[in-house]
Design a protein around this motif. Structure first.
Motif, PDB file in Angstrom:
ATOM      1  N   GLY A  66      33.213  50.248  40.234  1.00 53.94           N
ATOM      2  CA  GLY A  66      33.617  49.849  38.890  1.00 53.94           C
ATOM      3  C   GLY A  66      34.567  48.671  38.877  1.00 53.94           C
ATOM      4  O   GLY A  66      34.611  47.909  37.908  1.00 53.94           O
ATOM      5  N   TYR A  67      35.299  48.499  39.958  1.00 57.31           N
ATOM      6  CA  TYR A  67      36.266  47.409  40.022  1.00 57.31           C
ATOM      7  C   TYR A  67      35.597  46.051  40.231  1.00 57.31           C
ATOM      8  O   TYR A  67      36.226  45.012  40.014  1.00 57.31           O
ATOM      9  CB  TYR A  67      37.267  47.671  41.143  1.00 57.31           C
ATOM     10  N   VAL A  68      34.329  46.061  40.639  1.00 55.94           N
ATOM     11  CA  VAL A  68      33.619  44.799  40.844  1.00 55.94           C
ATOM     12  C   VAL A  68      33.538  43.999  39.550  1.00 55.94           C
ATOM     13  O   VAL A  68      33.641  42.764  39.549  1.00 55.94           O
ATOM     14  CB  VAL A  68      32.204  45.073  41.397  1.00 55.94           C
ATOM     15  N   MET A  69      33.373  44.694  38.419  1.00 59.41           N
ATOM     16  CA  MET A  69      33.196  44.028  37.141  1.00 59.41           C
ATOM     17  C   MET A  69      34.515  43.710  36.435  1.00 59.41           C
ATOM     18  O   MET A  69      34.522  43.038  35.409  1.00 59.41           O
ATOM     19  CB  MET A  69      32.340  44.891  36.214  1.00 59.41           C
ATOM     20  N   ARG A  70      35.611  44.170  36.969  1.00 62.31           N
ATOM     21  CA  ARG A  70      36.888  43.941  36.283  1.00 62.31           C
ATOM     22  C   ARG A  70      37.233  42.459  36.148  1.00 62.31           C
ATOM     23  O   ARG A  70      37.672  42.033  35.083  1.00 62.31           O
ATOM     24  CB  ARG A  70      38.008  44.702  36.986  1.00 62.31           C
ATOM     25  N   PRO A  71      37.076  41.658  37.204  1.00 58.46           N
ATOM     26  CA  PRO A  71      37.374  40.236  37.010  1.00 58.46           C
ATOM     27  C   PRO A  71      36.488  39.583  35.958  1.00 58.46           C
ATOM     28  O   PRO A  71      36.942  38.705  35.212  1.00 58.46           O
ATOM     29  CB  PRO A  71      37.123  39.634  38.404  1.00 58.46           C
ATOM     30  N   VAL A  72      35.223  40.004  35.889  1.00 50.29           N
ATOM     31  CA  VAL A  72      34.319  39.462  34.870  1.00 50.29           C
ATOM     32  C   VAL A  72      34.830  39.839  33.482  1.00 50.29           C
ATOM     33  O   VAL A  72      34.889  39.007  32.571  1.00 50.29           O
ATOM     34  CB  VAL A  72      32.882  39.975  35.074  1.00 50.29           C
ATOM     35  N   GLY A  73      35.214  41.104  33.314  1.00 50.04           N
ATOM     36  CA  GLY A  73      35.768  41.533  32.031  1.00 50.04           C
ATOM     37  C   GLY A  73      37.049  40.805  31.702  1.00 50.04           C
ATOM     38  O   GLY A  73      37.296  40.442  30.544  1.00 50.04           O
ATOM     39  N   GLY A  74      37.901  40.587  32.726  1.00 50.75           N
ATOM     40  CA  GLY A  74      39.142  39.868  32.488  1.00 50.75           C
ATOM     41  C   GLY A  74      38.909  38.456  32.003  1.00 50.75           C
ATOM     42  O   GLY A  74      39.581  37.976  31.087  1.00 50.75           O
ATOM     43  N   THR A 246      52.064  36.556  40.743  1.00 51.94           N
ATOM     44  CA  THR A 246      51.898  37.796  39.979  1.00 51.94           C
ATOM     45  C   THR A 246      50.726  38.622  40.513  1.00 51.94           C
ATOM     46  O   THR A 246      50.746  39.855  40.422  1.00 51.94           O
ATOM     47  CB  THR A 246      51.676  37.502  38.482  1.00 51.94           C
ATOM     48  N   PHE A 247      49.728  37.947  41.085  1.00 53.71           N
ATOM     49  CA  PHE A 247      48.636  38.677  41.740  1.00 53.71           C
ATOM     50  C   PHE A 247      49.197  39.587  42.831  1.00 53.71           C
ATOM     51  O   PHE A 247      48.820  40.760  42.951  1.00 53.71           O
ATOM     52  CB  PHE A 247      47.638  37.680  42.327  1.00 53.71           C
ATOM     53  N   LEU A 248      50.120  39.080  43.628  1.00 53.84           N
ATOM     54  CA  LEU A 248      50.703  39.863  44.712  1.00 53.84           C
ATOM     55  C   LEU A 248      51.609  40.968  44.175  1.00 53.84           C
ATOM     56  O   LEU A 248      51.626  42.087  44.708  1.00 53.84           O
ATOM     57  CB  LEU A 248      51.488  38.944  45.645  1.00 53.84           C
ATOM     58  N   VAL A 249      52.356  40.669  43.114  1.00 57.48           N
ATOM     59  CA  VAL A 249      53.236  41.679  42.513  1.00 57.48           C
ATOM     60  C   VAL A 249      52.404  42.836  41.947  1.00 57.48           C
ATOM     61  O   VAL A 249      52.730  44.017  42.141  1.00 57.48           O
ATOM     62  CB  VAL A 249      54.105  41.035  41.413  1.00 57.48           C
ATOM     63  N   ILE A 250      51.308  42.498  41.256  1.00 60.87           N
ATOM     64  CA  ILE A 250      50.449  43.541  40.693  1.00 60.87           C
ATOM     65  C   ILE A 250      49.734  44.304  41.801  1.00 60.87           C
ATOM     66  O   ILE A 250      49.504  45.512  41.692  1.00 60.87           O
ATOM     67  CB  ILE A 250      49.435  42.925  39.708  1.00 60.87           C
ATOM     68  N   ALA A 251      49.382  43.621  42.891  1.00 61.93           N
ATOM     69  CA  ALA A 251      48.728  44.299  44.016  1.00 61.93           C
ATOM     70  C   ALA A 251      49.617  45.412  44.563  1.00 61.93           C
ATOM     71  O   ALA A 251      49.147  46.527  44.834  1.00 61.93           O
ATOM     72  CB  ALA A 251      48.391  43.294  45.115  1.00 61.93           C
ATOM     73  N   ILE A 373      42.920  38.239  33.737  1.00 59.88           N
ATOM     74  CA  ILE A 373      42.275  37.788  34.966  1.00 59.88           C
ATOM     75  C   ILE A 373      43.069  38.199  36.195  1.00 59.88           C
ATOM     76  O   ILE A 373      42.532  38.770  37.147  1.00 59.88           O
ATOM     77  CB  ILE A 373      42.081  36.257  34.932  1.00 59.88           C
ATOM     78  N   VAL A 374      44.386  37.909  36.194  1.00 59.19           N
ATOM     79  CA  VAL A 374      45.170  38.209  37.388  1.00 59.19           C
ATOM     80  C   VAL A 374      45.284  39.712  37.594  1.00 59.19           C
ATOM     81  O   VAL A 374      45.245  40.216  38.727  1.00 59.19           O
ATOM     82  CB  VAL A 374      46.556  37.532  37.318  1.00 59.19           C
ATOM     83  N   TYR A 375      45.406  40.461  36.503  1.00 60.77           N
ATOM     84  CA  TYR A 375      45.463  41.926  36.597  1.00 60.77           C
ATOM     85  C   TYR A 375      44.134  42.479  37.106  1.00 60.77           C
ATOM     86  O   TYR A 375      44.096  43.319  38.018  1.00 60.77           O
ATOM     87  CB  TYR A 375      45.808  42.512  35.230  1.00 60.77           C
ATOM     88  N   ALA A 376      43.033  42.000  36.533  1.00 57.78           N
ATOM     89  CA  ALA A 376      41.725  42.525  36.912  1.00 57.78           C
ATOM     90  C   ALA A 376      41.387  42.195  38.361  1.00 57.78           C
ATOM     91  O   ALA A 376      40.835  43.035  39.086  1.00 57.78           O
ATOM     92  CB  ALA A 376      40.646  41.966  35.980  1.00 57.78           C
ATOM     93  N   LEU A 377      41.698  40.988  38.801  1.00 56.04           N
ATOM     94  CA  LEU A 377      41.420  40.616  40.189  1.00 56.04           C
ATOM     95  C   LEU A 377      42.207  41.489  41.156  1.00 56.04           C
ATOM     96  O   LEU A 377      41.653  42.015  42.133  1.00 56.04           O
ATOM     97  CB  LEU A 377      41.765  39.150  40.417  1.00 56.04           C
TER      98      LEU A 377
END
Length: 443
Positions: A66-74, A246-251, A373-377
């Protein structure tokens, strides 16, 4: 030039509006929690195998799909929210969430319809991933744009607190159903009722969200009407460094959440606790994730976003390994609940500052898309893989400390990245363009 939309921003945010906005985030974490909660049962239903470990890993792989589509949705839904408005985007995401949950809850098992069952649940998870990837940006942008300036952190922190409520309800419902139906029935078909309970709140969410006032969209900002490609280009060109940090912080935050929701599996499969004891783990997770995000939001309003991003994450870095060592030396329900509560409380305080600080760093025209985008990725990569990776590491290496090492490593990365982010408390969110980010502060 004054922004006409500013006049529509209330001095206090209506509680019903907050509930309607954070409902999608709550549904996301409810689904996240109960899937991890019943991963073994879902694996046995759709990926039966002679090896329970293989079945569990296949179930966790489906969870990750399900996470594959998250960046697309973002990208797609986030840019749509900046162009057409926050409210239409939030209506789309909650409707798609319902479709994805229904496909998983109602699909017959592999024993009934064969490989079609696996195909159906994969499509359902992809649809849900699309929705969830686009949910956080519009909903969080709405909250901070509609909230009074001095309370933006506290209002936005309800996004995180709603996750705690969802986890708590999931734990209570699952424990109650297990007592009512018995462990065998829950493993066979009772887990489907958990997804059905989540579906019951979707119509309420659709109705309430449809009556919300709008806070964003094209309006008077020419960039907001730009194409999705133009939005992506602008984000990378003007805000690439900030989005990378922020990508790293959210990771780091995502890994913490995943380790927390995996604790029920860890308690049962690794520590050997009973099904009843393991099934109650989300209660501890939920209790920690309700009040502590609100504390984090209050602290972020009082002391700034950066300190609240940095110090709780640094404490997790220090405590992760000792906490899991204690679990292995004193395995039991109380130690599992205590460790789950402690790590979840610290992560919740940290997450409250993240959820408000990131969109505050972006201008309105790309605020929803940037956060989405950054959250979804980040969530698609680490949220979808962490449960699989830590269980695979335990099975492959035999080292039951694997979750602690994984959590500590990401907490180190998240702490360092947060040190480089700017402070955004007090920033004017309703100007046509947000001011350039200030230089990073020391300390």
């Amino acid at each position: 030039m004054a922004d006409p939309q500013n006049a529509a921003v209330p001095q206090r945010l209506d509680r019903k509006a907050v509930g309607a906005v954070v409902l999608g985030n709550a549904l996301e974490f409810y689904d996240f929690t109960i899937y991890a909660f019943f991963a073994k049962s879902i694996g046995a239903t759709f990926f039966p195998s002679d090896s329970p470990t293989d079945s569990l890993l296949a179930s966790l792989a489906l969870f990750g799909i399900g996470y594959v589509m998250r960046p697309v949705g973002g990208i797609v839904i986030g840019a749509f929210a900046d162009r057409a408005g926050r409210k239409p985007a939030m209506l789309v995401t909650i409707a798609l969430m319902a479709v994805g949950m229904l496909m998983l809850a109602a699909c017959p098992g592999t024993a009934v319809i064969g490989g079609w069952a696996q195909a159906i649940v994969i499509v359902g998870r992809l649809i849900q991933g699309l929705a969830l990837g686009g949910e956080v940006g519009p909903s969080t942008a709405y909250l901070i744009e509609a909230a009074p300036g001095p309370r933006r952190g506290f209002v936005a922190s309800w996004q995180i607190a709603s996750q705690g409520c969802a986890a708590l309800f999931a734990g209570l419902f699952a424990t109650g159903l297990t007592l009512l139906l018995g462990e065998a029935a829950m493993a066979d078909w009772g887990w489907r009722l958990m997804f059905g309970l989540g579906l019951l709140v979707v119509p309420v969410g659709l109705v309430i969200r449809s009556h919300l006032p709008e806070t964003g969209g094209a309006g008077h900002d020419p960039f907001a009407a730009a194409s999705t490609g133009a939005v992506l280009s602008r984000l990378l060109r003007e805000h690439g460094r900030m989005l990378g940090l922020t990508f790293l912080v959210i990771a780091a935050s995502t890994v913490s959440n995943a380790v927390g929701t995996n604790m029920s599996v860890y308690a049962g499969a690794t520590l050997g606790l009973s099904e009843m004891a393991a099934n109650a783990v989300p209660i501890a997770l939920g209790l920690a994730s309700i009040g502590f995000p609100l504390l984090g939001g209050w602290l972020a309003d009082r002391y700034g976003r950066r300190p609240v991003m940095i110090w709780p994450r640094a404490l997790i870095l220090v405590l992760a390994v000792p906490a899991f060592l204690w679990l292995l030396h004193a395995p039991g329900a109380l130690s599992v609940y205590a460790v789950t509560f402690l790590l979840s409380a610290l992560s919740s305080i940290n997450a409250a500052a993240i959820i408000v600080g990131i969109p505050e760093s972006l201008p309105r025209a790309v605020r929803s898309a940037g956060l989405s985008i950054v959250y979804a990725l980040s969530v698609s990569i680490f949220g979808g893989s962490t449960n699989y990776v830590v269980n695979w590491l335990i099975a492959t290496t035999g080292d039951r400390m694997a979750p602690a090492y994984y959590l500590a490593a990401f907490s180190l990365v998240g702490t360092l990245a947060a040190l480089l982010l700017p402070e955004t408390r007090g920033r004017n969110l309703h100007a046509e363009e947000a001011p350039s980010p200030p230089r990073p502060q020391r300390g």
